[in-house]
Motif scaffolding. Structure first.
Motif, PDB file in Angstrom:
ATOM      1  N   UNK A  22       0.846  -1.256  -0.004  1.00  0.00           N
ATOM      2  CA  UNK A  22       0.050   0.021   0.024  1.00  0.00           C
ATOM      3  C   UNK A  22       0.830   1.361   0.083  1.00  0.00           C
ATOM      4  N   UNK A  23       2.124   1.135   0.714  1.00  0.00           N
ATOM      5  CA  UNK A  23       2.917   2.405   0.442  1.00  0.00           C
ATOM      6  C   UNK A  23       3.291   2.747  -0.474  1.00  0.00           C
ATOM      7  N   UNK A  24       3.611   1.824  -1.409  1.00  0.00           N
ATOM      8  CA  UNK A  24       4.009   2.384  -2.898  1.00  0.00           C
ATOM      9  C   UNK A  24       2.814   3.112  -3.686  1.00  0.00           C
ATOM     10  N   UNK A  25       1.742   2.895  -3.392  1.00  0.00           N
ATOM     11  CA  UNK A  25       0.571   3.338  -4.086  1.00  0.00           C
ATOM     12  C   UNK A  25       0.217   4.771  -3.426  1.00  0.00           C
ATOM     13  N   UNK A  26       0.552   4.745  -1.787  1.00  0.00           N
ATOM     14  CA  UNK A  26       0.322   6.257  -1.260  1.00  0.00           C
ATOM     15  C   UNK A  26       1.559   6.903  -1.707  1.00  0.00           C
TER      16      UNK A  26
END
Length: 325
Positions: A170-174
């Motif tokens: 999720x952090x990559x999309x964030x």
């Protein structure tokens, strides 16, 4: 097992991805170790940053892998994110959901209105991992955030352990939305302490996890002891170089370390290994490589020196095995 690490705590808080399982593959020894914790009368909690599954789905997944679990034992970053939204928004407020249907259901269960498209009525954006998240979802979130909506990220894990290796988390999309909006989200999950504080309740708890920047950092922020395992993201090199906010109290190869004596797992000097300090940490001796790593971490964290070298074949072999040669 009176001297085992788990004997010193009232509850054990297990991370899941990279600690108990890799996607659909259980990590060897995990079912037996969780069962051993229960047999000691110690409370079990499952604390995960993965917001893609509901607590019921997490329980079904764990049971399918041979572990006993109950819904009340599961604490997810989706639950933490919804708690943040509930404290910040009026009942019925529209929340744009970037994530799974279970995340949207959690938003609705909190008395808020989940939507998928940006509009002037959207008060907040909540973003959690979903393998179906796409550009169109990020575009709607981008519009809402730029219009002033509160942005809550369930977690910011850059990667997600799987049976095939590390995948985008999720952090990559964030990070994509952060770049597109020039805005920082409110982070609800680990490394924020809320998940651990809720799961630990008033008990003396031990956290077990594989990731320094979330599991270990969250435990440190919550003031809890933590066992770092090397079955996921953390490596000997990354543990050696850990910043103060991400340093575990204990270190083990995997979950089975919980049944070993606490003194064997604690970060600190070891009689079988001699470490001379200076511009380089020089290693001499012979013993278990993980014992060497525990001793090296103690020296490196105290001196801020992380360059190591070996004197002797045994020390060289140990450093090579740890990937530190």
């Amino acid at each position: 097992m009176s001297d085992a690490l788990l004997a010193g705590y009232d509850a054990v808080l297990f991370d899941l991805d990279g600690t108990v399982y890799h996607g659909a593959q259980v990590i060897e020894g995990a079912p037996e170790t969780v069962a051993a914790v229960r047999s000691q009368g110690t409370a079990v909690r499952f604390v995960t940053n993965n917001a893609s599954k509901s607590p019921e789905d997490v329980v079904a997944h764990l049971r399918g892998l041979g572990l006993s679990a109950e819904v009340a034992e599961v604490h997810t970053s989706a639950q933490a994110a919804v708690a943040v939204l509930g404290e910040s928004l009026a009942k019925g407020a529209e929340v744009l959901v970037v994530g799974t249907a279970s995340l949207a259901n959690a938003v609705a269960a909190a008395g808020l209105t989940p939507v998928r498209r940006a509009s002037a009525a959207v008060a907040a954006v909540v973003q959690g991992h979903s393998p179906d998240n796409a550009w169109a979802d990020l575009a709607e979130a981008c519009l809402a955030i730029r219009a002033g909506a509160l942005w809550v990220a369930c977690n910011v894990d850059a990667t997600l352990p799987s049976e095939r290796g590390l995948l985008p988390g999720n952090g990559s999309m964030v990070a994509a939305l952060r770049t597109a909006t020039d805005t920082e989200p409110v982070v609800a999950g680990k490394p924020q302490p809320l998940l651990f504080e809720t799961a630990a309740r008033s008990e003396r708890a031990l956290v077990v996890g594989d990731r320094l920047d979330t599991d270990i950092a969250g435990a440190v922020a919550a003031g809890l002891d933590v066992l770092c395992v090397l079955t996921g993201v953390a490596t000997p090199a990354s543990v050696l170089r850990a910043v103060p906010a991400e340093r575990p109290t204990h270190l083990g190869a995997d979950l089975t370390a919980l049944t070993l004596p606490a003194d064997e797992l604690r970060i600190g000097p070891r009689p079988s290994w001699e470490i001379s300090e200076g511009n380089v940490l020089t290693v001499r001796g012979e013993g278990a490589p993980l014992d060497l790593l525990r001793a090296l971490c103690a020296a490196a964290w105290r001196t801020e020196v992380t360059t190591v070298r070996a004197e002797g074949d045994a020390a060289g072999a140990a450093l090579t095995g740890l990937g530190l040669a």
